[in-house]
Design an enzyme around this catalytic site. Sequence first.
Site, PDB file in Angstrom:
ATOM      1  N   ARG A 164     -82.807 -12.904 -41.433  1.00 38.28           N
ATOM      2  CA  ARG A 164     -82.982 -13.705 -42.647  1.00 38.28           C
ATOM      3  C   ARG A 164     -81.768 -14.587 -42.929  1.00 38.28           C
ATOM      4  O   ARG A 164     -81.402 -14.815 -44.082  1.00 38.28           O
ATOM      5  CB  ARG A 164     -83.259 -12.805 -43.862  1.00 38.28           C
ATOM      6  CG  ARG A 164     -84.477 -11.946 -43.739  1.00 38.28           C
ATOM      7  CD  ARG A 164     -85.761 -12.748 -43.723  1.00 38.28           C
ATOM      8  NE  ARG A 164     -86.874 -11.851 -43.583  1.00 38.28           N
ATOM      9  CZ  ARG A 164     -87.374 -11.443 -42.401  1.00 38.28           C
ATOM     10  NH1 ARG A 164     -86.870 -11.911 -41.257  1.00 38.28           N
ATOM     11  NH2 ARG A 164     -88.372 -10.600 -42.348  1.00 38.28           N
ATOM     12  N   SER A 232     -90.366 -10.246 -50.719  1.00 36.47           N
ATOM     13  CA  SER A 232     -89.294  -9.232 -50.729  1.00 36.47           C
ATOM     14  C   SER A 232     -88.112  -9.773 -51.526  1.00 36.47           C
ATOM     15  O   SER A 232     -87.609 -10.856 -51.216  1.00 36.47           O
ATOM     16  CB  SER A 232     -88.824  -8.929 -49.309  1.00 36.47           C
ATOM     17  OG  SER A 232     -89.908  -8.505 -48.540  1.00 36.47           O
ATOM     18  N   GLU A 324     -82.603 -11.640 -51.748  1.00 40.67           N
ATOM     19  CA  GLU A 324     -83.128 -12.625 -50.795  1.00 40.67           C
ATOM     20  C   GLU A 324     -83.332 -14.025 -51.416  1.00 40.67           C
ATOM     21  O   GLU A 324     -82.869 -15.019 -50.854  1.00 40.67           O
ATOM     22  CB  GLU A 324     -84.430 -12.095 -50.187  1.00 40.67           C
ATOM     23  CG  GLU A 324     -84.870 -12.897 -48.993  1.00 40.67           C
ATOM     24  CD  GLU A 324     -86.007 -12.231 -48.216  1.00 40.67           C
ATOM     25  OE1 GLU A 324     -85.824 -11.101 -47.759  1.00 40.67           O
ATOM     26  OE2 GLU A 324     -87.051 -12.868 -48.078  1.00 40.67           O
TER      27      GLU A 324
END
Length: 328
Positions: A164, A232, A324
């Site tokens: 990520r 998420s 995130e």
Amino acid sequence: MQLQPDFDLTGRNTLGLRSRARFGVVIERPEDLAAAAEAARAKGLPLRILGGGSNTLASEQVEAVVGVMRIEGRQIVTLPDSGRAVTAGAGEDWDEIVAWTIAQGHGGLENLSLIPGTMGAAPVQNIGAYGLQLSDLLYSVTAWDGASGAFHTFGPEDCRFGYRKSRFKEAGNRHVITEVTLRLPQPWAPVLIYAGLDTLDASATPEEVRQRVIALRQSKLPDWQVLGNAGSFFHNPVVPPDHAARVPDAPQWPQADGTVKLSAGWLIERCGYKGATRGPAGVYEGHALILVNHGGATAADIDALSSEIRTAVEDCFGVSLVQEPIRL
Ligand SMILES: Cc1cc2nc3c(=O)[nH]c(=O)nc-3n(C[C@H](O)[C@H](O)[C@H](O)COP(=O)(O)OP(=O)(O)OC[C@H]3O[C@@H](n4cnc5c(N)ncnc54)[C@H](O)[C@@H]3O)c2cc1C
């Protein structure tokens, strides 16, 4: 290209947070970027880029010129090594490109079906799901460099991809991605390692894999158009093996470098947050990794809940969770 003052972002972020920017501008061509940056400089504001707003925590008042990425265009191309690829403008809808490449007879992207957002944002956080990451397929990224005003093309090795993350995320708002080229594997074979896909037969077609991924995602994730969310909310934390051994019940994924990835959702659930609500902000009752907006929430409401969760997980398990979605 026209600056629009007091630009409403409420319908432009999937959490549905109440948000306005000082100015907004729609970026339809790569050349618009220099003009938008110049207009922002004249106002004494930074230029920030927004795609689909599905990985964004939008502040109530954004002190910036927000450039909404809408550069279109898509084609199947032949690479110098005779391989095939899809090239698309940064403003194209990610899932539409997945569906389109399959309709053109090319598999490769199907495990990443139904991820919201734009083509241009996909390399920023190296999107991943169901055993595949964008970096597995990336051929090149074209980006405008806000520092020099020049366009550069980056190959996969230049993108510094990780879990990520990428150089584009590290460098904040410096690079604006205008076009992405993804290799479409030939010969194609389905990637069925992930639970839920492993019951498919090796003869499954790209469309069959896509439909399974869509069904799995719809069974687990809330529809952001019904219940605002950003997928998420935290990364799965990566810890040394001795730390992982202290939480033996947690789902764990050993990494190639000896570290262990833990399930952030499990840690949060164990702290009692699944289904919790704090005013209009909450934790999805079906999955503790997803923070939701029950209606009328602002970034401050989500921040307060996120900070409470991070403190609880740190106190219970000694693990620091990393958020995130990126603050706008
Ligand atoms: C329901 C749901 C499920 C999700 N599932 C997944 C998943 O399975 N896997 C996964 O990896 N992610 C997932 N996400 C997160 C999100 O969809 C991805 O990160 C997506 O790539 C974000 O795209 P966007 O266009 O909405 O980005 P935005 O939220 O608009 O932007 C995200 C960041 O990228 C920057 N950015 C956007 N466009 C550009 C550009 N052209 N150039 C440079 N910077 C840019 C923005 O400035 C911002 O910092 C999910 C989100 C939701 C809401």
